[in-house]
Design an enzyme around this catalytic site. Structure first.
Site, PDB file in Angstrom:
ATOM      1  N   ARG A  64       0.704  -1.323  -0.048  1.00 36.73           N
ATOM      2  CA  ARG A  64      -0.075   0.069   0.069  1.00 36.73           C
ATOM      3  C   ARG A  64       0.768   1.393  -0.051  1.00 36.73           C
ATOM      4  NH1 ARG A  64      -3.229  -3.600   1.720  1.00 36.73           N
ATOM      5  NH2 ARG A  64      -1.413  -4.544   2.564  1.00 36.73           N
ATOM      6  N   THR A  65       1.850   1.189   1.120  1.00 34.19           N
ATOM      7  CA  THR A  65       2.647   2.632   1.044  1.00 34.19           C
ATOM      8  C   THR A  65       3.317   2.959  -0.135  1.00 34.19           C
ATOM      9  OG1 THR A  65       2.803   2.118   3.495  1.00 34.19           O
ATOM     10  CG2 THR A  65       3.993   3.926   2.736  1.00 34.19           C
ATOM     11  N   LYS A  93      28.327  -3.727  -2.458  1.00 29.96           N
ATOM     12  CA  LYS A  93      29.716  -3.599  -2.602  1.00 29.96           C
ATOM     13  C   LYS A  93      30.522  -2.907  -1.265  1.00 29.96           C
ATOM     14  CE  LYS A  93      29.198  -2.577  -7.433  1.00 29.96           C
ATOM     15  NZ  LYS A  93      29.296  -1.556  -8.341  1.00 29.96           N
ATOM     16  N   ARG A 114      11.489   3.503   3.261  1.00 29.44           N
ATOM     17  CA  ARG A 114      11.146   2.572   4.347  1.00 29.44           C
ATOM     18  C   ARG A 114      12.049   1.697   4.520  1.00 29.44           C
ATOM     19  NH1 ARG A 114       5.672  -1.165   4.462  1.00 29.44           N
ATOM     20  NH2 ARG A 114       4.869   1.190   4.954  1.00 29.44           N
ATOM     21  N   HIS A 147       5.437   5.729  11.512  1.00 29.02           N
ATOM     22  CA  HIS A 147       5.053   5.808  10.213  1.00 29.02           C
ATOM     23  C   HIS A 147       4.123   6.972  10.121  1.00 29.02           C
ATOM     24  CE1 HIS A 147       3.506   4.158   6.563  1.00 29.02           C
ATOM     25  NE2 HIS A 147       3.304   3.064   6.916  1.00 29.02           N
TER      26      HIS A 147
HETATM   27  C1  NCD Z   1       1.414  -0.957   8.150  1.00 29.92           C
HETATM   28  C2  NCD Z   1       3.091  -0.954   8.193  1.00 29.92           C
HETATM   29  O1  NCD Z   1       3.950  -1.135   7.211  1.00 29.92           O
HETATM   30  O2  NCD Z   1       3.812  -0.540   9.160  1.00 29.92           O
HETATM   31  N1  NCD Z   1       1.094  -1.124   6.763  1.00 29.92           N
HETATM   32  C3  NCD Z   1       0.757  -0.001   5.992  1.00 29.92           C
HETATM   33  O3  NCD Z   1       1.902   0.713   5.894  1.00 29.92           O
HETATM   34  N2  NCD Z   1      -0.150   0.261   5.421  1.00 29.92           N
HETATM   35  C4  NCD Z   1       0.901  -1.901   8.992  1.00 29.92           C
HETATM   36  C5  NCD Z   1       1.548  -3.282   9.236  1.00 29.92           C
HETATM   37  O4  NCD Z   1       2.371  -3.613   8.408  1.00 29.92           O
HETATM   38  O5  NCD Z   1       0.921  -3.915  10.166  1.00 29.92           O
END
Ligand code: NCD
Length: 329
Positions: A64-65, A93, A114, A147
């Site tokens: 999703r993100t 490397k 991320r 997040h």
């Molecule tokens: C979440 C995350 O990655 O922290 N997912 C997301 O970004 N919608 C929640 C999760 O993975 O539980």
């Protein structure tokens, strides 16, 4: 550090957002999604940022993100490149993380990242603030810690859900599941200081209780919260229940083993006790804690929440690149 001459630059931590910014972002997200509905409007959005490029550096799994940021960029005409697997970048490397980030910044205008570990986005932003051509860093999930863009879309979803009921102020919000390692619940809890009369209810077993850092923050800002390991004892009081999954990817040893899924889940059996106008949210992906059988219940908000995420991310990019003034009326 996050504000370069008063503009939104790095997005690292939910604590950098105040109420005015949150209200502003939510209103902008709604305005943008309305624009995108017509061909003319969608085309005008595409002309906002065709001169910008984004790097999506996602070395931790994401559906999703990643997709919502990628599509948010494309809606604004931003071109994207991505690294999703560090084993194909020069990090193998022996290139340091800092040199890799600095390299990305040579080619793009924003880095959205991320990582499995906490603190990498903050470390990258600190690096940017020392170099000649800094680009904004957006934290799209930092380990077990934060997040922030998920918290923004959660606020947007709560605000829309309570639009005709005075907004988020005064609401009782339950957060359930692995609160100790769930960054979405941690980030959302941070944003609650911006709302008046909100009460939080943490529903988790002791071993997965909300972290003391978050609780200290809530105390400092006068946000009342209570903790329970029994959903049934509080469910009837909730205006929203934010369900989360067990974060097994962060297990040390077999610490998830004793988690009793059946006690921290929402399914058809729990629905009668929930207020008729309450909302059920989940950042997704789901596990056994959220029964697909309730997806069609009008209180189930998670699929809308997912869509809201893309528009909130479009709004963030519009703010970061300061092109709001160029939007047609
Ligand atoms: C979440 C995350 O990655 O922290 N997912 C997301 O970004 N919608 C929640 C999760 O993975 O539980």
């Amino acid at each position: 550090m996050n504000q370069h001459n008063d503009r939104l630059f790095h997005v690292l931590d939910p604590r950098q957002f105040d109420r005015a910014m949150l209200d502003d972002l939510c209103a902008l997200a709604t305005r943008l999604r309305q624009h995108a509905k017509s061909r003319l409007g969608a085309r005008s959005l595409q002309t906002l940022l065709p001169h910008k490029r984004a790097m999506l550096y996602f070395t931790q799994p994401s559906t999703r993100t990643f997709l919502s940021f990628d599509n948010a960029c494309h809606l604004l005409g931003i071109r994207t490149s991505e690294i999703r697997d560090p084993s194909i970048s020069s990090e193998v490397k022996g290139e340091t993380f800092e040199d890799s980030i600095r390299t990305f910044s040579s080619y793009v205008d924003v880095i959205i990242m991320r990582t499995h570990e906490a603190g990498m986005a903050t470390q990258s932003a600190a690096l940017m603030d020392r170099i000649e051509r800094p680009v904004p860093i957006v934290n799209a999930g930092s380990g077990k810690d934060q997040h922030p863009t998920q918290a923004l879309l959660d606020i947007y979803t709560l605000g829309r859900s309570f639009e005709t009921r005075g907004g988020i102020d005064g609401k009782t919000i339950g957060l359930m599941g692995d609160l100790r390692r769930g960054r979405t619940a941690r980030s959302l809890a941070y944003l609650m200081k911006n709302y008046g009369g909100v009460r939080l209810v943490f529903i988790a077993p002791d071993t997965f209780a909300m972290g003391s850092d978050i609780k200290a923050h809530l105390r400092e800002h006068g946000i009342p919260f209570e903790e329970t390991d029994e959903l049934a004892s509080v469910i009837g009081e909730l205006d929203a229940v934010y369900v989360t999954r067990l974060q097994t990817e962060h297990d040390v040893g077999d610490e998830s083993k004793g988690f009793e899924h059946a006690r921290f889940r929402i399914g058809s059996e729990q629905l009668p006790a929930l207020k008729s106008d309450a909302v059920i949210m989940h950042p997704l992906p789901r596990g056994p804690e959220l029964d697909p059988a309730i997806d069609r219940d009008p209180r189930a908000m998670y699929w809308r929440q997912e869509r809201n995420g893309m528009w909130m991310r479009v709004a963030l990019l519009v703010k970061i690149f300061e092109v709001e003034g160029e939007l047609p009326d």
